[in-house]
Scaffold this active site. Structure first.
Site, mmCIF file in Angstrom:
data_model
loop_
_atom_site.group_PDB
_atom_site.id
_atom_site.type_symbol
_atom_site.label_atom_id
_atom_site.label_comp_id
_atom_site.label_asym_id
_atom_site.label_seq_id
_atom_site.Cartn_x
_atom_site.Cartn_y
_atom_site.Cartn_z
ATOM 1 N N ASP A 67 -1.690 -58.618 46.409
ATOM 2 C CA ASP A 67 -1.471 -57.572 45.646
ATOM 3 C C ASP A 67 -0.045 -57.132 45.468
ATOM 4 O OD1 ASP A 67 -2.436 -54.864 44.225
ATOM 5 O OD2 ASP A 67 -4.191 -55.702 44.590
ATOM 6 N N HIS A 282 -1.477 -49.575 44.073
ATOM 7 C CA HIS A 282 -2.634 -50.363 43.653
ATOM 8 C C HIS A 282 -3.217 -51.308 44.834
ATOM 9 C CE1 HIS A 282 -4.402 -54.023 41.309
ATOM 10 N NE2 HIS A 282 -4.448 -53.055 40.475
ATOM 11 N N SER A 451 -9.600 -54.160 38.821
ATOM 12 C CA SER A 451 -8.913 -54.258 39.837
ATOM 13 C C SER A 451 -9.775 -53.487 41.214
ATOM 14 C CB SER A 451 -7.510 -53.720 39.724
ATOM 15 O OG SER A 451 -6.580 -54.459 39.237
#
Length: 537
Positions: A67, A282, A451
């Site tokens: 990621d 994220h 996601s």
């Protein structure tokens, strides 16, 4: 991942009409609740712990988060981070001889000796820049016969880039204007954090002020001004600024930071050991969904209770490069990961073959790949979203699961409005709307996206492999797909991303191979039936 959160609706409100309401915030941990007992379409994780796993033993499984970065020191993650015990931290040596110095919690393939890449271009931008040099003096009249196909592709990609850049500039101007007008209204109200009543009582003196009043009066019925301002205005302004200055900018290229040869796909040993990087929002959120500490009475509850999170940084704020994606997969596999979560994707690919080879390698080593389907509300059976398995062998596909995003209600809104889908390319759906999870600074936040749905499934895969360690990657995928809660009704699908796009009703079964939402309870019951596969002793 290409962040497709669309702010055009917000901009149109400032200039033309009204903004659609924001998604209602859901209770923390809704993704792990049970549809029947909690009236929320989660995946029945808590029910499984209570009824199926209590008192049973498990083995630790490594789950890689490939990621944009993971904050290893987060209060809800620090206990569950993978630690490379063969390395001596901070000694500047490659103690385990794996080619990566001081890789204690993982590796960063978009870092260099002094810093790490934050913003990047889109793959589209890189392809246009490459071919612009190649076709600098080429026209339709003089293009060589052998180059005609490539030249047509280049022209189409250049047109796409120009269109996206024009739209980004227009949206940046629009949201800047909206912010200026809103700030002026807030100043007149005289409160830093005005309430819905403050906006309703405001007396507008211009048409624009009237529209601002209308928008905020609707929005603040469902949340605070501070949250609206941060999530819609600040995030929207940042998003379009990044698009104009970095993602779609032909003159921007940060790769010198890394110091590798980006065109040498065989190069593997580059990067640094900073797995957080400059923006770990994220990846930290993803990691928490998978395995946030279930024992510390802090924050949230991850899906899996006995996994270690390996951070492998390969995605910037922009599009990931295929070389980095391939190397990140191989690093995770070679260092013991049994599940790899990949919450990213893009519309174009520079070198799909190198990623395909890495996927095959993972399958050959019995590693399950879990990938987000993407957030463009498109059918990826017919439109490209990379990586994909359209040209891969069955063995590799059997160890790769692609995930769409669902919401909390078992009604026509079940498909998340943004989620990609595909009857042959998407395997399952999982919760991905207003998922509350870990973010940097030992904080927590709600985020939307496939996601977020992908790590729900990666956590489930880790949980199955932890309690049933003899099961293969292919068997785990088979179990997850076969054990879904089937959805036997239609859902709403907007034929486009713009406000006012036509909505149609389609069977949920048309959205993915399984026709359902993953279910932990069902999956663990099914796993127990596979012959010769006992719970870990």
């Amino acid at each position: 991942m290409n962040k497709s959160r669309i702010f055009s609706a917000l901009l149109s409100v400032a200039l033309v009409s009204a903004v659609p309401t924001l998604a209602n915030a859901q209770k923390a941990n809704w993704q792990n609740l049970d549809l029947k007992s909690d009236s929320t379409f989660g995946i029945s994780t808590e029910k499984a712990y209570k009824e199926l796993l209590k008192g049973k033993k498990s083995v630790k499984v490594i789950v890689a988060v490939n990621d944009g970065g993971v904050e290893a020191t987060h209060e809800d993650l620090k206990r569950i981070m993978w630690v490379n015990t063969k390395e001596i931290a901070g000694n500047g040596k490659d103690d385990d001889k794996n080619g990566y110095i001081d890789d204690i919690n993982g590796w960063n393939f978009i870092g260099g000796p002094k810093e790490s890449v934050n913003f990047e271009t889109l793959e589209l931008t890189r392809l246009v820049r490459r071919d612009q040099a190649r076709f600098a003096n080429t026209t339709d009249a003089n293009v060589a016969e052998k180059d005609k196909k490539d030249f047509e592709i280049f022209k189409a990609e250049r047109a796409d880039l120009e269109k996206q850049l024009a739209e980004a500039r227009e949206n940046l101007a629009g949201i800047t204007g909206f912010k200026t007008a809103l700030d002026a209204v807030v100043k007149k109200i005289g409160k830093e954090n005005p309430t819905v009543e403050d906006f309703k009582n405001f007396k507008p003196s211009t048409e624009v002020e009237g529209r601002i009043q209308n928008v905020l009066s609707q929005q603040l019925e469902k949340g605070s001004f501070k949250d609206f301002y941060e999530d819609q205005i600040v995030e929207g302004l940042d998003y379009y600024t990044r698009q104009v200055n970095y993602n779609l900018n032909l003159d921007y290229d940060p790769r010198a930071i890394v110091g590798d040869d980006p065109n040498n796909v065989k190069e593997k040993f580059y990067g640094n050991n900073d797995i957080a990087g400059p923006d770990a929002m994220h990846g930290t959120h993803v990691a928490g969904i998978i395995a946030a500490d279930r024992t510390n009475k802090l924050g949230i509850l991850g899906v899996a209770d006995n996994v270690a999170i390996m951070g492998v940084r390969c995605t910037p704020n922009g599009d990931e490069r295929d070389k980095d994606v391939a190397n990140a997969i191989r690093y995770a596999v070679d260092n013991g990961a049994k599940v790899i979560n990949m919450s990213f994707g893009k519309a174009y690919s520079w070198d799909k073959a190198i990623v395909n080879e890495a996927m095959k390698y993972a399958a050959s080593k019995d590693v399950l790949i879990v990938q987000a389907a993407g957030n463009e509300n498109k059918n990826i059976d017919v439109e490209n979203n990379f990586p994909n398995h359209k040209d891969l062998d069955e063995k590799t596909i059997a160890s790769w699961i692609t995930v769409g995003a669902s919401g909390p209600k078992d009604d026509e809104t079940l498909k998340a409005s943004f989620s990609n889908f595909g009857k042959t390319q998407v395997d399952v759906f999982a919760p991905g709307v207003q998922i509350y999870s870990t973010v940097p600074g030992s904080k927590y936040k709600n985020l939307d996206g496939t996601s977020m749905a992908s790590p729900v499934v990666a956590g489930l895969a880790g949980l199955i492999r932890s309690y049933y360690p003899k099961l293969t990657a292919a068997q785990v995928k088979e179990i997850i797909v076969k054990s879904v809660t089937k959805v036997n009704h239609n859902v709403e699908y907007a034929k486009g991303e713009e406000p006012g796009a036509e909505k149609v009703s389609i069977p949920f079964s048309d959205l993915c191979i399984s026709g359902g939402i993953v279910n932990t309870y069902n999956a663990l019951k099914l796993a127990a039936t596979y012959s010769g596969k006992a719970v870990a002793k």
